[in-house]
Design an enzyme around this catalytic site. Sequence first.
Site, PDB file in Angstrom:
ATOM      1  N   ASN A  94      -6.435   9.323   8.268  1.00 27.02           N
ATOM      2  CA  ASN A  94      -7.512   8.429   8.741  1.00 27.02           C
ATOM      3  C   ASN A  94      -8.873   9.128   8.708  1.00 27.02           C
ATOM      4  O   ASN A  94      -9.027  10.211   9.288  1.00 27.02           O
ATOM      5  CB  ASN A  94      -7.224   7.948  10.169  1.00 27.02           C
ATOM      6  N   ARG A 104     -10.669  -1.490  10.193  1.00 31.25           N
ATOM      7  CA  ARG A 104      -9.932  -0.368  10.795  1.00 31.25           C
ATOM      8  C   ARG A 104     -10.499  -0.065  12.178  1.00 31.25           C
ATOM      9  O   ARG A 104     -11.564  -0.509  12.548  1.00 31.25           O
ATOM     10  CB  ARG A 104      -9.981   0.849   9.877  1.00 31.25           C
ATOM     11  N   TYR A 118       0.843  -1.200   0.000  1.00 31.86           N
ATOM     12  CA  TYR A 118       0.000   0.000   0.000  1.00 31.86           C
ATOM     13  C   TYR A 118       0.881   1.254   0.000  1.00 31.86           C
ATOM     14  O   TYR A 118       0.717   2.136  -0.849  1.00 31.86           O
ATOM     15  CB  TYR A 118      -0.897  -0.038   1.239  1.00 31.86           C
ATOM     16  N   ASP A 119       1.844   1.297   0.939  1.00 32.88           N
ATOM     17  CA  ASP A 119       2.666   2.509   1.093  1.00 32.88           C
ATOM     18  C   ASP A 119       3.466   2.789  -0.179  1.00 32.88           C
ATOM     19  O   ASP A 119       3.450   3.897  -0.713  1.00 32.88           O
ATOM     20  CB  ASP A 119       3.655   2.348   2.253  1.00 32.88           C
ATOM     21  N   GLN A 122      -0.132   4.475  20.721  1.00 35.53           N
ATOM     22  CA  GLN A 122       0.074   5.022  19.359  1.00 35.53           C
ATOM     23  C   GLN A 122      -1.061   5.994  19.026  1.00 35.53           C
ATOM     24  O   GLN A 122      -2.191   5.785  19.469  1.00 35.53           O
ATOM     25  CB  GLN A 122       0.175   3.897  18.306  1.00 35.53           C
ATOM     26  N   THR A 123      -0.738   7.039  18.265  1.00 31.16           N
ATOM     27  CA  THR A 123      -1.752   8.062  17.979  1.00 31.16           C
ATOM     28  C   THR A 123      -2.158   8.067  16.502  1.00 31.16           C
ATOM     29  O   THR A 123      -1.394   7.639  15.633  1.00 31.16           O
ATOM     30  CB  THR A 123      -1.238   9.477  18.328  1.00 31.16           C
TER      31      THR A 123
HETATM   32  N1  UDP Z   1      -5.940  -0.760  15.921  1.00 35.54           N
HETATM   33  C1  UDP Z   1      -6.332  -1.241  17.163  1.00 35.54           C
HETATM   34  N2  UDP Z   1      -7.382  -2.108  17.211  1.00 35.54           N
HETATM   35  C2  UDP Z   1      -8.081  -2.499  16.111  1.00 35.54           C
HETATM   36  C3  UDP Z   1      -7.691  -1.984  14.857  1.00 35.54           C
HETATM   37  C4  UDP Z   1      -6.613  -1.118  14.794  1.00 35.54           C
HETATM   38  O1  UDP Z   1      -5.735  -0.915  18.193  1.00 35.54           O
HETATM   39  O2  UDP Z   1      -9.039  -3.282  16.264  1.00 35.54           O
HETATM   40  C5  UDP Z   1      -4.832   0.210  15.869  1.00 35.54           C
HETATM   41  C6  UDP Z   1      -3.783  -0.082  14.807  1.00 35.54           C
HETATM   42  O3  UDP Z   1      -2.804  -0.974  15.297  1.00 35.54           O
HETATM   43  C7  UDP Z   1      -3.254   1.316  14.541  1.00 35.54           C
HETATM   44  C8  UDP Z   1      -4.464   2.225  14.755  1.00 35.54           C
HETATM   45  O4  UDP Z   1      -5.385   1.454  15.524  1.00 35.54           O
HETATM   46  O5  UDP Z   1      -2.251   1.653  15.474  1.00 35.54           O
HETATM   47  C9  UDP Z   1      -5.143   2.644  13.461  1.00 35.54           C
HETATM   48  O6  UDP Z   1      -5.327   1.468  12.708  1.00 35.54           O
HETATM   49  P1  UDP Z   1      -6.210   1.412  11.392  1.00 35.54           P
HETATM   50  O7  UDP Z   1      -6.149   0.014  10.879  1.00 35.54           O
HETATM   51  O8  UDP Z   1      -7.544   1.994  11.662  1.00 35.54           O
HETATM   52  O9  UDP Z   1      -5.507   2.425  10.366  1.00 35.54           O
HETATM   53  P2  UDP Z   1      -3.978   2.734  10.007  1.00 35.54           P
HETATM   54  O10 UDP Z   1      -3.793   4.145  10.407  1.00 35.54           O
HETATM   55  O11 UDP Z   1      -3.063   1.825  10.774  1.00 35.54           O
HETATM   56  O12 UDP Z   1      -3.892   2.485   8.550  1.00 35.54           O
END
Ligand code: UDP
Length: 308
Positions: free
Chosen positions: A169, A181, A140-141, A204-205
């Site tokens: 996001n 997500r 993806y990246d 993580q933010t």
């Molecule tokens: N995440 C989480 N629980 C979940 C799904 C995601 O803690 O059920 C975390 C994931 O590891 C990341 C953040 O939430 O740190 C955002 O993840 P997402 O898949 O929504 O989008 P990303 O920004 O990683 O593409």
Amino acid sequence: MKILVTGGAGFIGQNLIKKIIDEHEIIVIDDFSSGQLKNLSNFTKQIRVISQDICNQISVSVDAIYNLACPASPKQYQSNPVQTMRSSVIGVGNLLELARTSNIRILQSSTSEIYGDPEISPQEETYWGRVNPVGIRSCYDEGKRAAETMFVDYHLQYEVDTRIARIFNTYGPGLHKNDGRVVSNFITQALRDEDLTIYGDGTQTRSFCFVDDLIEGLVKLFEYEGEDSYLPMNLGNPQNINMLELANLVIELTDSKSKIDFLPLPTDDPRQRTPDISRAMKLLNWEPKVDLTLGIKETIEYFRFQDR
Ligand code: UDP
């Protein structure tokens, strides 16, 4: 105008179409790998839908293109990494050729993922990012980075009228409950009183932008004709939150009995992600308006309604 929206049956696509359907004729191309026909059920009489992969030859006659064709959820884009890469390289190549030969404007939905796991925060468009080229997120990246390169090259070499939106996001009505997500997972789990799955320790933010705000920015960027219109533009909400805080907010707003379950952090999961939106504020006169708590409330209502 007759506008081609590739990936039009997805989360962003359906919300974009809702916004522009009254002013434009819409053609959707979608391979339905993550998008769903029912997302377009309100518009079926007004739009033409073509079921095809953008990697195959595209033969439509249109006046402009929004390319939204690529799954954006890690769960989905990692389930078929070869196809993810192909859609951002071969598919984007096809669309850029269509834009070049038809002499029309084309917008690419790029992503904050092109910054990878950034060392600086917030991220400005001039930051080059820190991306693993051979990890589980690379399809993806790196695919999206290659697509940005092609967009800029087509502009510089052939003067194609290109736009690149780096979308951070995004959440809101239209998000699928199995999307994978975090917002979708947390709300679905909370409404079922199941434990919310936090990956890692939850520090993580991310910065979450309500979909209506995002769509407004996307259309403004598409219509923007000023200086350096071909250069990437961050679109996102700078309001920052960590995953533990988000989980607690969702539990509170759903009045759920859920607890929190800590699961392993996926490989290469970015520590932080926050847009610097100075460029969009200055050039598009755009900034998000919807506060996270209000946006999450509205998304919860949408999810409740879907379950009925
Ligand atoms: N995440 C989480 N629980 C979940 C799904 C995601 O803690 O059920 C975390 C994931 O590891 C990341 C953040 O939430 O740190 C955002 O993840 P997402 O898949 O929504 O989008 P990303 O920004 O990683 O593409």
